[in-house]
Design a protein around this motif. Structure first.
Motif, PDB file in Angstrom:
ATOM      1  N   ASN A 183       1.117  -1.623  -0.081  1.00  0.00           N
ATOM      2  CA  ASN A 183       0.158  -0.090  -0.122  1.00  0.00           C
ATOM      3  C   ASN A 183       0.719   1.070  -0.018  1.00  0.00           C
ATOM      4  O   ASN A 183       2.101   0.977   0.077  1.00  0.00           O
ATOM      5  CB  ASN A 183      -0.199  -0.195   1.155  1.00  0.00           C
ATOM      6  N   VAL A 184       0.415   2.138  -0.592  1.00  0.00           N
ATOM      7  CA  VAL A 184       1.183   3.801  -0.515  1.00  0.00           C
ATOM      8  C   VAL A 184      -0.244   4.201   0.358  1.00  0.00           C
ATOM      9  O   VAL A 184      -1.185   4.449   0.495  1.00  0.00           O
ATOM     10  CB  VAL A 184       0.453   4.715  -1.498  1.00  0.00           C
ATOM     11  N   VAL A 185       0.886   5.518   1.530  1.00  0.00           N
ATOM     12  CA  VAL A 185       0.640   6.323   3.037  1.00  0.00           C
ATOM     13  C   VAL A 185       1.050   7.847   1.905  1.00  0.00           C
ATOM     14  O   VAL A 185       2.300   7.756   2.116  1.00  0.00           O
ATOM     15  CB  VAL A 185       1.110   6.469   3.855  1.00  0.00           C
ATOM     16  N   SER A 186      -0.225   9.002   1.855  1.00  0.00           N
ATOM     17  CA  SER A 186       0.518   9.779   0.882  1.00  0.00           C
ATOM     18  C   SER A 186       0.588  11.330   1.800  1.00  0.00           C
ATOM     19  O   SER A 186      -0.484  11.821   1.559  1.00  0.00           O
ATOM     20  CB  SER A 186       0.187   9.983  -0.173  1.00  0.00           C
ATOM     21  N   PRO A 187       1.301  11.610   2.660  1.00  0.00           N
ATOM     22  CA  PRO A 187       1.417  12.764   2.852  1.00  0.00           C
ATOM     23  C   PRO A 187       0.647  13.757   2.374  1.00  0.00           C
ATOM     24  O   PRO A 187       1.762  13.742   1.302  1.00  0.00           O
ATOM     25  CB  PRO A 187       2.573  12.750   4.202  1.00  0.00           C
ATOM     26  N   GLY A 188       0.372  14.774   2.940  1.00  0.00           N
ATOM     27  CA  GLY A 188       0.403  16.195   3.018  1.00  0.00           C
ATOM     28  C   GLY A 188       1.546  17.019   3.581  1.00  0.00           C
ATOM     29  O   GLY A 188       2.380  16.336   4.031  1.00  0.00           O
ATOM     30  N   SER A 189       1.446  17.792   4.135  1.00  0.00           N
ATOM     31  CA  SER A 189       2.809  19.447   4.109  1.00  0.00           C
ATOM     32  C   SER A 189       2.609  18.867   5.768  1.00  0.00           C
ATOM     33  O   SER A 189       1.885  18.898   6.748  1.00  0.00           O
ATOM     34  CB  SER A 189       1.661  20.554   4.749  1.00  0.00           C
ATOM     35  N   THR A 190       3.613  18.248   5.888  1.00  0.00           N
ATOM     36  CA  THR A 190       4.613  17.265   7.513  1.00  0.00           C
ATOM     37  C   THR A 190       5.699  18.284   7.930  1.00  0.00           C
ATOM     38  O   THR A 190       6.430  18.295   7.198  1.00  0.00           O
ATOM     39  CB  THR A 190       4.423  15.859   7.162  1.00  0.00           C
ATOM     40  N   ASP A 191       5.119  18.194   9.352  1.00  0.00           N
ATOM     41  CA  ASP A 191       6.297  18.899   9.862  1.00  0.00           C
ATOM     42  C   ASP A 191       7.518  18.151   9.993  1.00  0.00           C
ATOM     43  O   ASP A 191       7.872  17.756  10.832  1.00  0.00           O
ATOM     44  CB  ASP A 191       6.078  19.847  10.978  1.00  0.00           C
ATOM     45  N   THR A 192       7.998  18.396   8.950  1.00  0.00           N
ATOM     46  CA  THR A 192       9.851  17.577   9.018  1.00  0.00           C
ATOM     47  C   THR A 192      10.713  18.678   8.512  1.00  0.00           C
ATOM     48  O   THR A 192      10.136  20.271   7.453  1.00  0.00           O
ATOM     49  CB  THR A 192       9.878  16.714   8.193  1.00  0.00           C
ATOM     50  N   ASP A 193      12.475  18.754   8.865  1.00  0.00           N
ATOM     51  CA  ASP A 193      12.962  19.728   7.682  1.00  0.00           C
ATOM     52  C   ASP A 193      12.348  19.338   6.652  1.00  0.00           C
ATOM     53  O   ASP A 193      12.940  20.789   6.088  1.00  0.00           O
ATOM     54  CB  ASP A 193      14.520  18.662   7.836  1.00  0.00           C
ATOM     55  N   MET A 194      12.045  19.239   5.850  1.00  0.00           N
ATOM     56  CA  MET A 194      12.029  18.925   4.669  1.00  0.00           C
ATOM     57  C   MET A 194      10.862  19.934   3.935  1.00  0.00           C
ATOM     58  O   MET A 194      11.003  20.572   3.032  1.00  0.00           O
ATOM     59  CB  MET A 194      11.309  16.928   3.212  1.00  0.00           C
ATOM     60  N   LEU A 195      10.481  19.952   4.675  1.00  0.00           N
ATOM     61  CA  LEU A 195       8.419  21.297   4.642  1.00  0.00           C
ATOM     62  C   LEU A 195       9.221  22.286   4.879  1.00  0.00           C
ATOM     63  O   LEU A 195       9.519  23.760   4.229  1.00  0.00           O
ATOM     64  CB  LEU A 195       8.150  20.667   5.419  1.00  0.00           C
ATOM     65  N   ARG A 196       9.507  22.394   6.095  1.00  0.00           N
ATOM     66  CA  ARG A 196      10.726  24.141   6.552  1.00  0.00           C
ATOM     67  C   ARG A 196      11.576  23.916   5.744  1.00  0.00           C
ATOM     68  O   ARG A 196      11.317  25.535   5.379  1.00  0.00           O
ATOM     69  CB  ARG A 196      10.987  23.732   7.763  1.00  0.00           C
ATOM     70  N   GLY A 197      12.411  22.934   4.619  1.00  0.00           N
ATOM     71  CA  GLY A 197      13.139  23.460   3.661  1.00  0.00           C
ATOM     72  C   GLY A 197      12.334  24.272   2.842  1.00  0.00           C
ATOM     73  O   GLY A 197      13.651  25.249   2.067  1.00  0.00           O
ATOM     74  N   MET A 198      11.259  24.011   2.873  1.00  0.00           N
ATOM     75  CA  MET A 198      10.822  24.611   1.409  1.00  0.00           C
ATOM     76  C   MET A 198       9.924  26.325   1.479  1.00  0.00           C
ATOM     77  O   MET A 198       9.801  27.601   1.378  1.00  0.00           O
ATOM     78  CB  MET A 198       9.126  24.355   1.299  1.00  0.00           C
ATOM     79  N   TRP A 199      10.532  26.530   3.064  1.00  0.00           N
ATOM     80  CA  TRP A 199      10.054  28.080   3.043  1.00  0.00           C
ATOM     81  C   TRP A 199      10.277  29.178   3.160  1.00  0.00           C
ATOM     82  O   TRP A 199      11.994  29.137   3.564  1.00  0.00           O
ATOM     83  CB  TRP A 199       9.129  27.906   4.736  1.00  0.00           C
ATOM     84  N   ALA A 200      10.260  29.992   2.638  1.00  0.00           N
ATOM     85  CA  ALA A 200      11.528  31.005   2.419  1.00  0.00           C
ATOM     86  C   ALA A 200      11.113  32.003   3.455  1.00  0.00           C
ATOM     87  O   ALA A 200      12.502  33.120   3.785  1.00  0.00           O
ATOM     88  CB  ALA A 200      11.385  31.714   0.774  1.00  0.00           C
ATOM     89  N   ASN A 201      10.669  32.694   4.393  1.00  0.00           N
ATOM     90  CA  ASN A 201      10.711  33.402   5.562  1.00  0.00           C
ATOM     91  C   ASN A 201       9.735  32.648   7.171  1.00  0.00           C
ATOM     92  O   ASN A 201       9.219  31.081   6.425  1.00  0.00           O
ATOM     93  CB  ASN A 201      10.390  34.669   4.791  1.00  0.00           C
ATOM     94  N   GLY A 202       9.346  33.281   7.428  1.00  0.00           N
ATOM     95  CA  GLY A 202       8.124  33.489   9.003  1.00  0.00           C
ATOM     96  C   GLY A 202       6.781  33.180   8.509  1.00  0.00           C
ATOM     97  O   GLY A 202       6.566  32.704   9.710  1.00  0.00           O
TER      98      GLY A 202
END
Ligand SMILES: NC(=O)c1ccc[n+]([C@@H]2O[C@H](COP(=O)([O-])OP(=O)(O)OC[C@H]3O[C@@H](n4cnc5c(N)ncnc54)[C@H](O)[C@@H]3O)[C@@H](O)[C@H]2O)c1
Length: 261
Positions: A183-202
């Motif tokens: 099976n597959v689990v498809s997350p959306g925005s999940t609070d990890t380094d990967m997600l935070r790395g996408m944010w340009a600012n606060g």
């Protein structure tokens, strides 16, 4: 704790050093699995494994780069020699590079497929070859809701995840006759380094939750980011006997961000 078919099983988790993979390793260990934690980040892997063992639970670290199919085979062999037959596999290792498709380099595109798609294939193939003659096992692949919904500046990533999800469902079909679920689990925005790395600012978190109309992105209807543990619980469920009649399913864990797509 009730045994839901995890207790005593050997559970391989890739990408176990950080974020969602670490949460999955913790969740399996808490339910009595013997966790084989795989990752290419040796130091972080050691610290995740130590945290599990410090709690009196079972985990062993195996440093490996999932892009290297020969090494993946060797490590899977080593896990079975050390811990016994693998009963559960969670493929979590992944990488993300963002940018408009027209600006992506050949290397950007290949780098995402190398881990997210080829790496998942190498690990699944190696483990499933061992599971099939035993006619026992459960495989979960962590995809992304970006594999089913177009996202600005995530074109290559989404494509790599869509390919992986399609491959995982075909694997489920081919292994169903041997009693193995995939099976597959498809997350959306999940609070990890990967997600935070996408944010340009606060304002990244707020914009992620509220949505960004200029990117045709609707936001998260449940009004919050996912946690690594939200995703881990879905993976544990699909790997467990509670999901004994579920295979080839894609379970989206995204607070509704893909509007059920
Ligand atoms: N965080 C999110 O918002 C989100 C959303 C959707 C899907 N996902 C997916 O969830 C999975 C976990 O993501 P995360 O947010 O925890 O990211 P993360 O960056 O925190 O963790 C990824 C892990 O994969 C490991 N890894 C990367 N390349 C590897 C390689 N070649 N060999 C072995 N290990 C490797 C890293 O060392 C790291 O431990 C990924 O597949 C990601 O694509 C994450």
């Amino acid at each position: 704790m009730d045994d839901i078919g995890i207790m005593g099983k050997v559970a391989v988790v890739t990408g176990a050093a950080h974020g969602i993979g670490a949460a999955i390793a913790f969740a399996f260990a808490e339910r009595g699995a013997r966790v084989a934690a795989l990752d290419c980040d040796r130091d972080a892997l050691r610290s995740t494994v130590e945290s599990i063992v410090d709690k009196g639970q079972q985990a062993t670290g195996y440093p490996v780069d999932v892009r290297d199919s020969a090494t993946v085979d060797q490590v899977v062999d080593e896990v079975e020699r050390d811990l016994g037959p693998i009963g559960i596999l969670a493929n979590v290792a992944g990488v993300l590079r963002t940018g408009p498709i027209l600006d992506l380099t050949d290397e950007d595109f290949a780098a995402m497929f190398a881990v997210n798609t080829y790496g998942t294939f190498y690990v699944c193939r190696s483990v499933a070859r061992r599971m099939r003659p035993r006619r026992h096992g459960a495989i979960v692949v962590v995809g992304s809701n970006a594999g089913s919904v177009p996202r600005m500046h995530m074109g290559a990533y989404g494509a790599s995840k869509a390919a992986t999800s399609s491959f995982a469902k075909s694997l489920g079909l081919e292994l169903a006759g041997s009693g193995i679920r995939c099976n597959v689990v498809s997350p959306g925005s999940t609070d990890t380094d990967m997600l935070r790395g996408m944010w340009a600012n606060g304002s990244g978190e707020r914009r992620t939750i509220l949505g960004t109309p200029e990117h045709f992105r609707v936001g998260i209807p449940l009004g919050k980011l996912g946690t690594p543990s939200d995703v881990a619980e879905a993976v544990v469920f699909l790997a467990s006997e509670l999901a004994g009649h579920i295979t080839m399913h894609d379970l989206c864990v995204d607070g509704g961000a893909a509007l059920g797509a």
